[in-house]
Motif scaffolding. Structure first.
Motif, short mmCIF file in Angstrom:
data_model
loop_
_atom_site.label_atom_id
_atom_site.label_comp_id
_atom_site.label_asym_id
_atom_site.label_seq_id
_atom_site.Cartn_x
_atom_site.Cartn_y
_atom_site.Cartn_z
N TRP A 1 -46.63 -20.64 10.34
CA TRP A 1 -47.58 -21.32 10.92
C TRP A 1 -46.60 -22.30 12.10
O TRP A 1 -47.07 -21.74 13.32
CB TRP A 1 -48.49 -22.08 10.82
CG TRP A 1 -49.95 -22.03 11.78
CD1 TRP A 1 -50.57 -21.65 12.18
CD2 TRP A 1 -49.72 -23.91 12.39
NE1 TRP A 1 -51.55 -22.11 13.11
CE2 TRP A 1 -50.76 -23.22 13.35
CE3 TRP A 1 -49.30 -24.95 12.02
CZ2 TRP A 1 -50.99 -24.03 13.90
CZ3 TRP A 1 -49.58 -25.40 12.55
CH2 TRP A 1 -50.29 -25.57 14.11
N ALA A 2 -46.32 -23.02 11.40
CA ALA A 2 -45.40 -24.36 12.76
C ALA A 2 -44.37 -23.62 13.58
O ALA A 2 -44.81 -24.03 14.63
CB ALA A 2 -44.41 -25.50 11.72
N ALA A 3 -43.79 -22.36 13.28
CA ALA A 3 -42.89 -21.61 14.18
C ALA A 3 -43.26 -21.15 15.02
O ALA A 3 -42.41 -20.86 16.14
CB ALA A 3 -41.95 -20.21 13.00
N ASN A 4 -44.66 -20.82 15.68
CA ASN A 4 -44.98 -19.86 16.50
C ASN A 4 -45.03 -18.52 16.93
O ASN A 4 -44.63 -18.65 17.75
CB ASN A 4 -45.51 -21.03 17.64
CG ASN A 4 -46.37 -20.90 18.48
OD1 ASN A 4 -47.06 -20.04 18.29
ND2 ASN A 4 -46.56 -22.11 19.50
N SER A 5 -44.76 -17.83 16.14
CA SER A 5 -43.65 -16.28 15.76
C SER A 5 -44.55 -15.98 15.44
O SER A 5 -45.40 -15.76 14.44
CB SER A 5 -42.68 -16.88 15.79
OG SER A 5 -41.89 -15.36 15.01
N LYS A 6 -45.29 -14.65 16.10
CA LYS A 6 -46.09 -13.75 15.63
C LYS A 6 -45.30 -12.80 14.28
O LYS A 6 -46.18 -12.90 12.75
CB LYS A 6 -47.00 -12.27 16.26
CG LYS A 6 -47.68 -12.94 16.46
CD LYS A 6 -47.14 -12.54 18.83
CE LYS A 6 -47.86 -13.18 19.20
NZ LYS A 6 -47.01 -12.73 20.61
N TYR A 7 -44.04 -12.72 13.63
CA TYR A 7 -43.70 -12.19 12.80
C TYR A 7 -43.34 -13.47 11.66
O TYR A 7 -44.05 -13.04 10.73
CB TYR A 7 -42.54 -12.01 13.14
CG TYR A 7 -41.83 -10.40 13.74
CD1 TYR A 7 -42.57 -9.32 13.11
CD2 TYR A 7 -41.30 -10.55 14.91
CE1 TYR A 7 -41.99 -8.47 13.79
CE2 TYR A 7 -41.06 -9.48 15.90
CZ TYR A 7 -41.01 -8.12 15.52
OH TYR A 7 -41.74 -7.12 16.13
N ALA A 8 -43.60 -14.27 11.84
CA ALA A 8 -43.72 -15.23 11.06
C ALA A 8 -44.86 -15.81 10.48
O ALA A 8 -45.28 -16.06 9.96
CB ALA A 8 -42.68 -16.62 11.61
N LEU A 9 -45.75 -15.30 11.52
CA LEU A 9 -47.15 -15.80 11.23
C LEU A 9 -47.93 -14.81 10.03
O LEU A 9 -48.15 -15.06 8.91
CB LEU A 9 -47.59 -16.50 12.48
CG LEU A 9 -49.53 -16.23 12.31
CD1 LEU A 9 -49.95 -17.92 11.24
CD2 LEU A 9 -50.28 -16.30 12.52
N LEU A 10 -47.51 -13.57 10.09
CA LEU A 10 -47.93 -12.59 9.98
C LEU A 10 -46.83 -12.75 8.51
O LEU A 10 -47.95 -12.33 7.23
CB LEU A 10 -47.36 -11.10 10.15
CG LEU A 10 -48.53 -11.09 11.83
CD1 LEU A 10 -48.05 -9.17 11.78
CD2 LEU A 10 -49.91 -10.76 10.42
N GLY A 11 -45.97 -12.54 8.15
CA GLY A 11 -45.01 -13.19 7.42
C GLY A 11 -45.81 -13.61 6.11
O GLY A 11 -46.27 -13.49 5.41
N SER A 12 -46.17 -15.47 7.09
CA SER A 12 -46.44 -16.18 6.14
C SER A 12 -47.86 -16.11 5.24
O SER A 12 -48.06 -16.35 4.36
CB SER A 12 -46.59 -17.57 6.50
OG SER A 12 -47.82 -17.90 7.59
N LEU A 13 -48.83 -14.79 6.29
CA LEU A 13 -50.25 -15.21 6.05
C LEU A 13 -50.22 -13.62 4.70
O LEU A 13 -51.00 -13.97 3.48
CB LEU A 13 -51.05 -14.45 6.67
CG LEU A 13 -51.96 -15.05 7.84
CD1 LEU A 13 -52.18 -14.40 9.06
CD2 LEU A 13 -52.56 -16.25 7.37
N ARG A 14 -49.48 -12.80 4.53
CA ARG A 14 -48.74 -12.22 3.91
C ARG A 14 -49.06 -12.80 1.72
O ARG A 14 -49.04 -12.49 1.35
CB ARG A 14 -48.59 -10.67 4.22
CG ARG A 14 -48.73 -10.09 5.38
CD ARG A 14 -47.64 -8.99 5.99
NE ARG A 14 -47.29 -8.15 5.13
CZ ARG A 14 -46.98 -7.15 5.68
NH1 ARG A 14 -46.57 -6.49 6.89
NH2 ARG A 14 -46.06 -6.05 4.24
N THR A 15 -47.65 -13.40 2.78
CA THR A 15 -46.97 -14.54 1.14
C THR A 15 -48.04 -14.74 0.63
O THR A 15 -48.05 -15.23 -0.58
CB THR A 15 -45.68 -15.32 1.73
OG1 THR A 15 -44.87 -14.27 2.24
CG2 THR A 15 -45.14 -15.11 0.68
N CYS A 16 -48.51 -15.79 1.26
CA CYS A 16 -49.55 -16.53 1.20
C CYS A 16 -50.49 -15.38 0.15
O CYS A 16 -50.81 -16.16 -0.63
CB CYS A 16 -50.31 -17.37 2.51
SG CYS A 16 -51.61 -18.33 1.79
#
Lengths: 121, 188, 328
Positions: free
Chosen positions: C140-155
């Protein structure tokens, strides 16, 4: 003696945080620093990013999943002490827990039938 | 009956992840097969077949004179304009090239110059290691082209080699014929 | 005096454990690349050191001296906090993991664990849950869409598989009547738990694969479709932290599988030192993880969720109920 039992855990947390901070410090001495606007843009395969990524827009399924997780995690918390003393409380304790699991399973079945677990792509 | 047995067998296999087991045993078998990696440039090197189109070379006749008659047909046919020929006439009136330059940075190794040559003077050899740090080093002159190795009869194998980085990056080898590298490839 | 000695011993053990766990990813990455190479008929790293043995060291030095890149619109505090939050829990968990009973050095008995908690199993499951925060904050903190999607999926993946994992070990707790890992291993002196709890082990192992984010459940990284998941924007030393944490979790799942289901340091037939038995079993599981990685393709995300919620969860609940009725 419970304090003594958990003391090593405190040591461990302190140790690993210390190691992490020390590594970051050593690295900060060694690494170059040359940021410029194009480098600092979020990675989007070369496209200019549009809009705010961390604006809180995401699928509602993740939220539903989080709620389901809370329910079952609490159930797991109850199951652990129950499993430890199952031999002593015997069949009565077993039936009690069986009813508890059954109640949760009704909720789980409801969520399943409602389609909360479906992920359409 | 047989079909029912087969069907139930499938179900049992499904329940015990039979196809997972098949996949795992396959990869486990591959783990002990011979790697197909050619350890270029440290230990091994590929010798191309004699039909390979690599670095150009200029041939000589029996007396050691250059065969080229500087007709410039190769320069004409070259699709990327990378050959430059400047002719001169010697005492006997025969034409020879004063300048013969090939810009190997532009060359696409099509081999048309070899086909066009009426005197069989230019050909493409098997050498393929001539990378460089500067593109001007890739313009090869007449004398160097005559020094380049010609076509070998053999080829299509792997020979032992070693990397030499003392003054320039070079891969050295002293074996003329290689072994059949294709035997490493597992076919199942 | 005695207290100081005890504290010194604890500090020494902690330091040893941290050093071992920090250095463990070096041989493991080398091994993983070698195994990948052999399975794909390649050789893997060959050029740095003998058979590429020094390759991980070279990679480590490279990453250590890389520029630390923070995106302009990132939440800087959380962005810096996340790698440490991801790194710490797997290490802290290892404080509660026993490696054997005890050995005597110069006449004094030294136990082969840092802390013998009576709620060790619960502690491990709870602390490993903190790992999720590192993933969520990082993405979330990176404010990047790939990172956000990845983190939601991982979570979502990690919390989904935490439940079957917790349920799968309850059968083991029933059999040992204790949550202390030392007691659980002692209870398996005659017969390993895998004999009584095959379904429990199956659920635990699959959930462990998902928790460690290994193929076939490595949706977090999914090199092909999400960049690199939640750590897309991380570089250099912070990237190392995520990688080290991933490898330590893999080792942790292997160690837990051995302790809970494969008799810990209890050997069979061949009388070897208990510590050796333990490490042999752990090594086998680590190899299994790598072997799986280069054998199976990745599951689709909806399949991943379906396996977690519709297969593993009912299976583990049924396992609890049946084990309970047989046990009472």
């Amino acid at each position: 003696m419970t304090e003594m039992e958990f003391l090593p855990i405190l040591f461990m947390i302190a140790g690993i945080v210390l190691v992490a901070v020390a590594t970051l410090f050593v690295s900060s001495l060694l690494r170059p620093s040359n940021p410029y606007p194009a480098k600092n843009m979020p990675y989007e395969c070369g496209m200019d990013p549009a809009g705010e990524a961390a604006g809180g827009l995401f699928r509602v399924q993740f939220f539903v999943l989080a709620i389901l997780f809370v329910v079952f995690d609490v159930e797991a918390m109850f199951l652990f002490p129950w499993a430890m003393v199952l031999k002593e409380i015997g069949i009565v304790g077993y039936i009690e827990m069986f009813v508890f699991i059954l109640l949760l399973l009704v909720g789980f079945a409801y969520a399943w039938l409602k389609g909360a677990l479906e992920w359409e792509l | 009956m047989a079909r029912a047995l087969e069907k139930s067998g499938n179900w049992i296999g499904w329940a015990f992840f039979a196809d997972f087991g098949t996949a795992l045993s396959l990869t486990f078998g591959y783990m002990f097969s011979r790697p197909v990696t050619m350890q270029y440039p440290d230990k091994e090197k590929w010798l191309p077949y004699s039909r390979y189109r690599g670095h150009h070379f200029l041939t000589r006749d029996e007396k050691g004179e250059i065969k080229c008659v500087a007709c410039e047909l190769c320069a004409k046919i070259c699709p990327c304009d990378c050959i430059e020929v400047v002719p001169y006439e010697d005492a006997t009136g025969a034409r020879h090239p004063k300048v013969f330059e090939i810009d190997t940075a532009r060359c696409l190794f099509c081999g048309l110059c070899e086909d066009a040559c009426p005197a069989d003077a230019i050909a493409l050899g098997q050498q393929y290691e001539f990378s460089s740090y500067a593109s001007r080093d890739l313009v090869i002159g007449r004398d160097e082209l005559m020094r380049k190795p010609g076509k070998a009869e053999t080829g299509g194998g792997v020979v032992g080699a070693r990397l030499d980085t003392r003054d320039a990056v070079r891969v050295e080898t002293d074996e003329p014929a290689g072994y059949d590298w294709w035997r490493n490839i597992r076919r199942s | 005096m005695e207290l100081a000695l005890a504290l010194g011993l604890i500090a020494f053990k902690v330091a040893l454990l941290i050093a071992a766990l920090l250095l463990l990813p070096l041989p493991l990455t080398w091994l993983e690349r070698k195994i990948a190479g052999r399975i794909q008929q390649r050789m893997g790293p060959m050029r740095v050191g003998w058979h590429g043995l020094l390759q991980p060291l070279a990679d480590g030095i490279k990453l250590l001296t890389k520029e630390d890149h923070i995106p302009a619109e990132a939440d800087r505090f959380l962005f810096k906090l996340a790698p440490i939050l991801a790194l710490a829990p797997p290490f802290v968990v290892f404080a509660a993991v026993p490696f054997g009973e005890s050995i005597s050095v110069m006449g004094t008995e030294i136990s082969l664990y840092v802390a013998n908690l009576n709620v060790a199993l619960l502690f491990i499951l709870a602390v490993i849950g903190i790992e999720v925060y590192g993933v969520v904050f990082g993405g979330w903190a990176a404010n990047s869409k790939y990172a956000l999607l990845g983190s939601l999926r991982t979570c979502a993946q990690m919390i989904s598989y935490e439940i079957p994992m917790g349920f799968a070990v309850i059968g083991v707790v029933m059999l040992a009547q204790s949550m202390s890992l030392v007691d659980i291993v002692r209870a398996q002196a005659d017969m390993w738990n895998i004999v009584y709890q095959p379904v429990g082990f199956f659920v635990f192992f699959v959930a462990g694969l998902a928790e460690a984010q290994r193929i076939p459940f490595d949706l977090a990284e999914a090199e092909g479709d999400l960049g690199a998941g939640f750590h897309t924007e991380y570089s250099g030393i912070r990237f190392i932290f995520f990688m080290v944490s991933e490898y330590v979790i893999m080792v942790l799942v292997s160690v837990l599988a051995v302790i809970l289901f494969f008799g810990g340091w209890n050997g069979v037939l061949i009388p070897l030192p208990p510590l050796l038995w333990f490490f042999m079993k752990v090594a086998f599981f680590i190899y299994l993880f790598m072997w799986f990685r280069f054998t199976f393709p990745r599951y689709r995300y909806d399949q991943l969720m379906a396996i977690g919620w519709k297969v593993l969860l009912p299976l583990s609940l049924a396992n609890i109920i049946i084990t309970g009725i047989l046990f009472v």
